[in-house]
Design a protein around this motif. Structure first.
Motif, PDB file in Angstrom:
ATOM      1  N   ALA A  28       0.829  -1.208   0.000  1.00  0.00           N
ATOM      2  CA  ALA A  28       0.000   0.000   0.000  1.00  0.00           C
ATOM      3  C   ALA A  28       0.864   1.258   0.000  1.00  0.00           C
ATOM      4  O   ALA A  28       0.381   2.351   0.233  1.00  0.00           O
ATOM      5  CB  ALA A  28      -0.927  -0.006   1.225  1.00  0.00           C
ATOM      6  N   TYR A  65      -2.355  -6.392   3.555  1.00  0.00           N
ATOM      7  CA  TYR A  65      -2.335  -5.507   2.394  1.00  0.00           C
ATOM      8  C   TYR A  65      -2.690  -4.069   2.731  1.00  0.00           C
ATOM      9  O   TYR A  65      -2.704  -3.207   1.858  1.00  0.00           O
ATOM     10  CB  TYR A  65      -3.278  -6.037   1.308  1.00  0.00           C
ATOM     11  CG  TYR A  65      -2.753  -7.260   0.604  1.00  0.00           C
ATOM     12  CD1 TYR A  65      -2.030  -7.146  -0.581  1.00  0.00           C
ATOM     13  CD2 TYR A  65      -2.957  -8.535   1.130  1.00  0.00           C
ATOM     14  CE1 TYR A  65      -1.537  -8.269  -1.231  1.00  0.00           C
ATOM     15  CE2 TYR A  65      -2.456  -9.660   0.494  1.00  0.00           C
ATOM     16  CZ  TYR A  65      -1.748  -9.527  -0.695  1.00  0.00           C
ATOM     17  OH  TYR A  65      -1.245 -10.631  -1.328  1.00  0.00           O
ATOM     18  N   GLY A  66      -2.988  -3.784   3.987  1.00  0.00           N
ATOM     19  CA  GLY A  66      -3.276  -2.423   4.389  1.00  0.00           C
ATOM     20  C   GLY A  66      -2.008  -1.605   4.526  1.00  0.00           C
ATOM     21  O   GLY A  66      -0.887  -2.102   4.349  1.00  0.00           O
ATOM     22  N   ALA A  67      -2.187  -0.331   4.885  1.00  0.00           N
ATOM     23  CA  ALA A  67      -1.046   0.576   5.014  1.00  0.00           C
ATOM     24  C   ALA A  67      -0.402   0.524   6.390  1.00  0.00           C
ATOM     25  O   ALA A  67       0.705   1.040   6.564  1.00  0.00           O
ATOM     26  CB  ALA A  67      -1.495   2.013   4.713  1.00  0.00           C
ATOM     27  N   ASN A 111       2.890   3.373   9.761  1.00  0.00           N
ATOM     28  CA  ASN A 111       3.629   3.306   8.508  1.00  0.00           C
ATOM     29  C   ASN A 111       4.722   4.366   8.557  1.00  0.00           C
ATOM     30  O   ASN A 111       4.450   5.522   8.917  1.00  0.00           O
ATOM     31  CB  ASN A 111       2.681   3.554   7.330  1.00  0.00           C
ATOM     32  CG  ASN A 111       3.325   3.283   5.983  1.00  0.00           C
ATOM     33  OD1 ASN A 111       4.396   3.778   5.663  1.00  0.00           O
ATOM     34  ND2 ASN A 111       2.638   2.495   5.165  1.00  0.00           N
ATOM     35  N   TYR A 137     -10.952  -3.757  -0.669  1.00  0.00           N
ATOM     36  CA  TYR A 137     -10.362  -2.417  -0.648  1.00  0.00           C
ATOM     37  C   TYR A 137     -10.795  -1.656   0.606  1.00  0.00           C
ATOM     38  O   TYR A 137     -11.807  -1.958   1.238  1.00  0.00           O
ATOM     39  CB  TYR A 137     -10.751  -1.612  -1.897  1.00  0.00           C
ATOM     40  CG  TYR A 137     -12.240  -1.343  -2.011  1.00  0.00           C
ATOM     41  CD1 TYR A 137     -12.823  -0.206  -1.453  1.00  0.00           C
ATOM     42  CD2 TYR A 137     -13.072  -2.247  -2.675  1.00  0.00           C
ATOM     43  CE1 TYR A 137     -14.183   0.025  -1.552  1.00  0.00           C
ATOM     44  CE2 TYR A 137     -14.434  -2.031  -2.770  1.00  0.00           C
ATOM     45  CZ  TYR A 137     -14.980  -0.888  -2.212  1.00  0.00           C
ATOM     46  OH  TYR A 137     -16.337  -0.663  -2.299  1.00  0.00           O
ATOM     47  N   ARG A 196      -5.289   7.584   0.978  1.00  0.00           N
ATOM     48  CA  ARG A 196      -5.074   6.587  -0.066  1.00  0.00           C
ATOM     49  C   ARG A 196      -6.147   5.506  -0.033  1.00  0.00           C
ATOM     50  O   ARG A 196      -6.863   5.335   0.956  1.00  0.00           O
ATOM     51  CB  ARG A 196      -3.693   5.939   0.084  1.00  0.00           C
ATOM     52  CG  ARG A 196      -3.538   5.152   1.369  1.00  0.00           C
ATOM     53  CD  ARG A 196      -2.126   4.572   1.521  1.00  0.00           C
ATOM     54  NE  ARG A 196      -1.141   5.568   1.912  1.00  0.00           N
ATOM     55  CZ  ARG A 196       0.144   5.296   2.141  1.00  0.00           C
ATOM     56  NH1 ARG A 196       0.594   4.068   1.996  1.00  0.00           N
ATOM     57  NH2 ARG A 196       0.976   6.237   2.515  1.00  0.00           N
ATOM     58  N   THR A 218      -6.377   1.436  -0.323  1.00  0.00           N
ATOM     59  CA  THR A 218      -5.580   0.210  -0.317  1.00  0.00           C
ATOM     60  C   THR A 218      -6.420  -0.928  -0.882  1.00  0.00           C
ATOM     61  O   THR A 218      -7.626  -1.013  -0.637  1.00  0.00           O
ATOM     62  CB  THR A 218      -5.098  -0.147   1.100  1.00  0.00           C
ATOM     63  OG1 THR A 218      -6.225  -0.385   1.941  1.00  0.00           O
ATOM     64  CG2 THR A 218      -4.283   0.991   1.692  1.00  0.00           C
ATOM     65  N   MET A 236      -6.434  -6.612   5.790  1.00  0.00           N
ATOM     66  CA  MET A 236      -6.075  -5.211   5.572  1.00  0.00           C
ATOM     67  C   MET A 236      -6.202  -4.454   6.884  1.00  0.00           C
ATOM     68  O   MET A 236      -7.242  -4.528   7.546  1.00  0.00           O
ATOM     69  CB  MET A 236      -6.975  -4.542   4.535  1.00  0.00           C
ATOM     70  CG  MET A 236      -6.743  -4.975   3.106  1.00  0.00           C
ATOM     71  SD  MET A 236      -7.694  -3.948   1.948  1.00  0.00           S
ATOM     72  CE  MET A 236      -9.354  -4.360   2.442  1.00  0.00           C
ATOM     73  N   ASN A 262      -5.798  -0.552   8.389  1.00  0.00           N
ATOM     74  CA  ASN A 262      -5.627   0.856   8.048  1.00  0.00           C
ATOM     75  C   ASN A 262      -6.054   1.741   9.209  1.00  0.00           C
ATOM     76  O   ASN A 262      -7.081   1.493   9.856  1.00  0.00           O
ATOM     77  CB  ASN A 262      -6.452   1.227   6.814  1.00  0.00           C
ATOM     78  CG  ASN A 262      -5.892   0.638   5.541  1.00  0.00           C
ATOM     79  OD1 ASN A 262      -4.921   1.132   4.992  1.00  0.00           O
ATOM     80  ND2 ASN A 262      -6.496  -0.443   5.075  1.00  0.00           N
TER      81      ASN A 262
END
Length: 505
Positions: free
Chosen positions: A256, A285-287, A310, A419, A436, A438, A471, A473
């Motif tokens: 991401a 798969y997340g940030a 992050n 997503y 964003r 992801t 994910m 986030n």
């Protein structure tokens, strides 16, 4: 004389840091805790990043972590410390490891030395960590990171650094850090998995003091968008067959953008790791899931926790009085999909202890809009939602508030992806890349979608298809997201839906 100087320096730092921490806690009471999670672990005050030294002993889970006790941005690294009996409720403990004449205390691991191989005592806790010497770094010699050990004979209450540190000197590699150590039953040796620039290097030792290089892995495998960090190696079984899993965090170059954690499934024999696959696979798969590793000494269970942040914006997120949090604890398992073996992650069973009694809804007719706002408003932005669809069809969960903030997550059938969209989720302008979207590929081949959302004030952790796709986030809404709609362009049948509030800790 060297040891006397080290002890005096250590004492001075202990006093100074202790005063700084007490002052910080007092200041924290006067600052806003608007963005402090309700049930994720956070430091009492100031900065945290990587989870470190995670080990289980006599009914307690020990969580150490990278900590700057004097500022809410990254700085001189200590090992903060907390303990838990259930992976939910955490008791803050005094700082475990302070910087000394050899450097600050970077990431590492801890083990229970059951057989007293190091000679510190039977069942001693031994921490293996990276010393980072900033003075040598400034000289640009490439020898500024090396591995050291410390031990505790009172279950982590106090720690003594080994006088023979470092136990693994730097051979001339600039990035030489983050040792994750385990006991390897087959060879009857300790195995250290170490991040060495763009690859992993494995070392072995009979006593945690003398280390021998075994092999390297990864120079031409996996993602290489940034430096490799915080590895972990452990066995897991699938369908009765033992495999080995290697976790490797990378920054930048995550899925991401910025930080991320990839994994490899394969075999570990005679000190050599070999992967069964050539494709790049991401644990999350997340940030916002980085530098996570598993607890030592938990038997066949592999329990993971990551840093929910992050590096792209970690020093800038709008938290006050503290900065940084961990993910919830997750159990890792291997699952076979077709002919491939994938790593899944799902909330540990202990997480259910802090859930309120769940309400369940069943629907007999398909809809394009399921309005659940009245069901979740009272939870004030912290709840668990589970749903199963009757078909593989696009849908979105839209979480909003009266301020107009919106967090959207869902499934896109055309691209077969999940997503999370946080572009309008509240405060997003503190760093240009934060707003964003992801995305994550769907791995499961099932004809229905299973999705679990865990929401906590400033984070959304999504576990799809029983953890095959994950994910994580963060977001910073101006007020709790208390409204929820599940929407689709064509009528969608949700076969089963459950929701439950989550207790604040």
């Amino acid at each position: 004389m060297k040891h006397k100087i080290l002890k005096i320096t250590y004492f001075c730092m202990l006093v100074a840091c202790g005063l700084g921490q007490n002052t910080a806690i007092a200041q924290q009471k006067n600052e806003s805790d608007q963005y402090r999670p309700a049930f994720h672990f956070t430091p009492k005050s100031h900065w945290m990043n990587d989870p470190n030294g995670m080990v289980y002993l006599n009914g307690k889970y020990h969580l150490f972590y990278q900590h700057n006790p004097n500022s809410s941005v990254w700085g001189p690294m200590h090992w903060g410390h907390a303990t838990s009996t259930d992976l939910d409720h955490w008791d803050h403990q005094p700082i475990a490891l302070y910087p000394d004449s050899l450097g600050t205390i970077f990431s590492g691991s801890a083990v229970v030395d059951v057989n007293n191989t190091a000679g510190f005592g039977k069942n001693a806790l031994v921490a293996i960590f990276t010393h980072h010497n900033h003075k040598i770094e400034e000289a640009k010699t490439g020898l500024h990171q090396y591995q050291s050990i410390a031990y505790s004979i009172d279950e982590g209450k106090t720690w003594t650094k080994y006088e023979g540190n470092p136990v693994l000197p730097n051979p001339g590699i600039w990035d030489f850090r983050d040792p994750k150590v385990m006991w390897h039953t087959q060879s009857k040796k300790w195995i250290m998995t170490l991040a060495t620039k763009d690859r992993i290097t494995f070392y072995s030792s009979p006593n945690l003091k003398n280390w021998t290089k075994e092999s390297e892995f990864g120079e031409k495998s996996g993602a290489h968008g940034g430096v490799w960090e915080c590895p972990d190696l452990f066995p897991l079984s699938v369908n009765g067959i033992q495999k080995w899993v290697l976790l490797v965090s990378i920054n930048p170059g995550g899925p991401a953008g910025g930080s991320g954690t990839q994994y490899f499934v394969g075999d570990f024999k005679e000190g050599i790791f070999s992967a069964d696959h050539t494709d790049i696979r991401w644990l999350d798969y997340g940030a916002d899931n980085y530098a996570g590793v598993t607890w030592s000494n938990t038997g066949n269970r592999k329990i993971f926790m990551g840093w929910m942040n992050n590096w792209t914006y970690a020093n800038q997120i709008p938290e006050q009085g503290f900065r940084g949090a961990t993910t919830i604890a997750r159990e890792l398992q291997l699952k076979k999909v077709g002919n491939e073996v994938y790593l899944s992650a799902a909330p540990v069973k202990e997480f259910n202890l802090i859930l309120d009694k769940a309400a369940q809804l069943k629907y007999s007719a398909a809809k394009t809009d399921y309005d659940l706002s009245t069901k979740v408003t009272s939870f004030k932005g912290k709840y668990q939602l589970e749903l199963t669809t009757a078909q593989k069809q696009s849908f979105s969960l839209r979480l909003t508030n009266d301020n107009g903030d919106e967090l959207v997550l869902g499934y896109d059938a055309k691209n077969n992806t999940f997503y999370t969209d946080r572009t309008k989720s509240g405060q997003v302008d503190f760093e240009k890349s934060f707003p964003r979207v992801t995305t994550a590929p769907r791995i499961s081949k099932d004809n229905h979608i299973q999705l679990k959302l865990i929401l906590d004030v400033t984070s959304a952790e999504v576990f799809a298809d029983n953890g095959l796709t994950v994910m994580t986030n963060t977001f910073f809404a101006h007020s709790p997201l208390t409204q929820l709609h599940i929407k689709s362009t064509k009528p969608l049948l949700i076969q089963n839906l459950k929701y439950a509030g989550i207790k604040s800790l």
